[in-house]
Design a protein around this motif. Structure first.
Motif, PDB file in Angstrom:
ATOM      1  N   LEU A  76      49.245  63.959  61.718  1.00 34.59           N
ATOM      2  CA  LEU A  76      50.423  63.110  61.904  1.00 34.59           C
ATOM      3  C   LEU A  76      50.032  61.657  62.132  1.00 34.59           C
ATOM      4  N   LEU A  98      61.921  61.133  71.467  1.00 27.51           N
ATOM      5  CA  LEU A  98      61.077  60.476  70.465  1.00 27.51           C
ATOM      6  C   LEU A  98      61.775  59.273  69.858  1.00 27.51           C
ATOM      7  N   PHE A 134      51.048  63.735  70.456  1.00 21.50           N
ATOM      8  CA  PHE A 134      51.237  64.994  69.737  1.00 21.50           C
ATOM      9  C   PHE A 134      50.306  66.114  70.203  1.00 21.50           C
ATOM     10  N   LEU A 193      51.436  58.782  59.749  1.00 17.38           N
ATOM     11  CA  LEU A 193      52.280  57.699  60.244  1.00 17.38           C
ATOM     12  C   LEU A 193      51.620  56.328  60.092  1.00 17.38           C
ATOM     13  N   GLY A 198      60.180  56.911  61.103  1.00 21.00           N
ATOM     14  CA  GLY A 198      59.112  57.551  61.852  1.00 21.00           C
ATOM     15  C   GLY A 198      59.493  58.944  62.317  1.00 21.00           C
ATOM     16  N   LEU A 254      49.381  58.003  69.309  1.00 19.82           N
ATOM     17  CA  LEU A 254      49.987  59.140  68.614  1.00 19.82           C
ATOM     18  C   LEU A 254      49.167  60.405  68.824  1.00 19.82           C
ATOM     19  N   VAL A 312      55.525  69.484  69.520  1.00 21.52           N
ATOM     20  CA  VAL A 312      55.558  68.255  68.728  1.00 21.52           C
ATOM     21  C   VAL A 312      56.985  67.803  68.463  1.00 21.52           C
ATOM     22  N   ALA A 366      54.947  67.405  60.626  1.00 20.15           N
ATOM     23  CA  ALA A 366      54.617  68.481  61.567  1.00 20.15           C
ATOM     24  C   ALA A 366      54.977  69.839  60.979  1.00 20.15           C
ATOM     25  N   THR A 419      57.663  62.306  61.059  1.00 23.21           N
ATOM     26  CA  THR A 419      57.059  63.174  62.074  1.00 23.21           C
ATOM     27  C   THR A 419      57.533  64.615  61.914  1.00 23.21           C
TER      28      THR A 419
END
Length: 319
Positions: free
Chosen positions: A130, A287, A92, A134, A295, A88, A278, A303, A299
């Motif tokens: 993030l 994504l 990102f 997550l 998720g 991750l 992102v 973000a 996200t």
């Protein structure tokens, strides 16, 4: 008819920007699969909540791919058994930390040295935040089912049972070492076939995302969002929305931002350059090849909040 022509021109521009980087990302992922079919080195990456994402972010310095190209690479990291936080962090942060984006930001804003430091630093902070956020979701709730099954095949039996992996050697004793059998390197034909299928799947999603982004741009004039460019808070929110709508690649977004940088606050400018790499309209489908619905929502919300806070802090500092 004019708006339709505008949408078509925007669609072509977005697609031509993104497709080469998507191809680069698929090639990098395919080469990694060929050189290290078992992904043993990936499982040795740090799993620490902070060191893992920072290590993943650092990998971005060596890879010339934008946010579209980073999706297949991040997927390969996850499938190969890399710690989720590390993958991750790469996903990102790498779109901003890669050498092409750093060079384009410097070329667009050579007279604003604070931005040359704030953008990479902000990208690392967003990626770290993030990754920590997550982590609150179990892998089964975060990752797509097909990706999770591939990932479990490349994890030691000490971490994942044969039942969870849905594959393995029947009759394996409990005293057997918790390691994975060595996997033969795939042939070039297998690598090309796998990479071709992955590129086709991602390209179809990218086309749909670019079409949607172009349509929204044609229907929503950006002047509406730039009209509040001087307001400390509204400017940040407006430019975050603009980055979602425009959906340009991180390799060229600095030159686009140069056209309206004088009309907006410094925090809004930085927010535009941080949020787009992102999450944006064209990225949602890509994504979706990694994350389940929870998720994706986490996200997007995380973000947005992190970039808003960073933009507000910059306005307090620079205004």
């Amino acid at each position: 008819m004019t708006r339709l022509n505008t949408a078509w021109a925007l669609f072509q521009g977005l697609l031509l920007e993104a497709l080469p980087f998507l191809l680069i990302g698929v090639l990098i992922a395919s080469l990694a699969r060929w050189f290290s079919p078992g992904g043993a080195w990936l499982r040795r990456l740090p799993a620490h909540p902070v060191a893992g994402p920072l290590t993943g972010a650092a990998l971005g310095f060596a890879l010339p791919a934008c946010e579209c190209g980073n999706v297949p690479v991040a997927r390969r990291l996850l499938v190969g058994g890399a710690p989720v936080g590390t993958a991750l962090g790469f996903l990102f942060a790498a779109p901003v930390l890669n050498p092409i984006v750093i060079a384009s930001t410097w070329a667009a804003f050579p007279d604003q040295p604070w931005l040359l430091l704030a953008r990479p630093l902000g990208a690392v902070l967003v990626a770290l935040g993030l990754a920590l956020l997550l982590r609150l979701l179990p892998e089964a709730d975060l990752l797509r089912t097909d990706l999770l099954e591939e990932r479990r095949l490349n994890q030691p039996l000490a971490s994942v049972s044969l039942l969870e992996r849905r594959a393995g050697v029947i009759g394996l004793s409990e005293d057997a070492p918790p390691s994975l059998p060595s996997q033969p390197a795939p042939t070039w034909r297998e690598v090309l076939q796998h990479g071709g299928r992955e590129f086709l799947n991602l390209a179809l999603l990218l086309v749909a995302g670019c079409a949607l982004a172009a349509l929204v741009q044609a229907l929503l004039p950006r002047q509406w969002l730039l009209a509040v460019g001087s307001a400390p808070t509204l400017s940040v929110v407006a430019l975050m929305l603009l980055s979602l709508v425009l959906s340009v690649c991180s390799s060229v977004d600095a030159f686009l931002a140069l056209g309206f940088a004088a009309q907006i606050t410094p925090g809004a400018l930085l927010a535009f350059l941080l949020l787009g790499p992102v999450i944006d309209i064209k990225l949602v489908g890509l994504l979706g090849m990694l994350f389940r619905g929870k998720g994706l929502l986490l996200t997007a919300a995380g973000a947005g909040l992190l970039v808003l806070l960073i933009g507000q802090w910059v306005n307090l500092w620079r205004l």
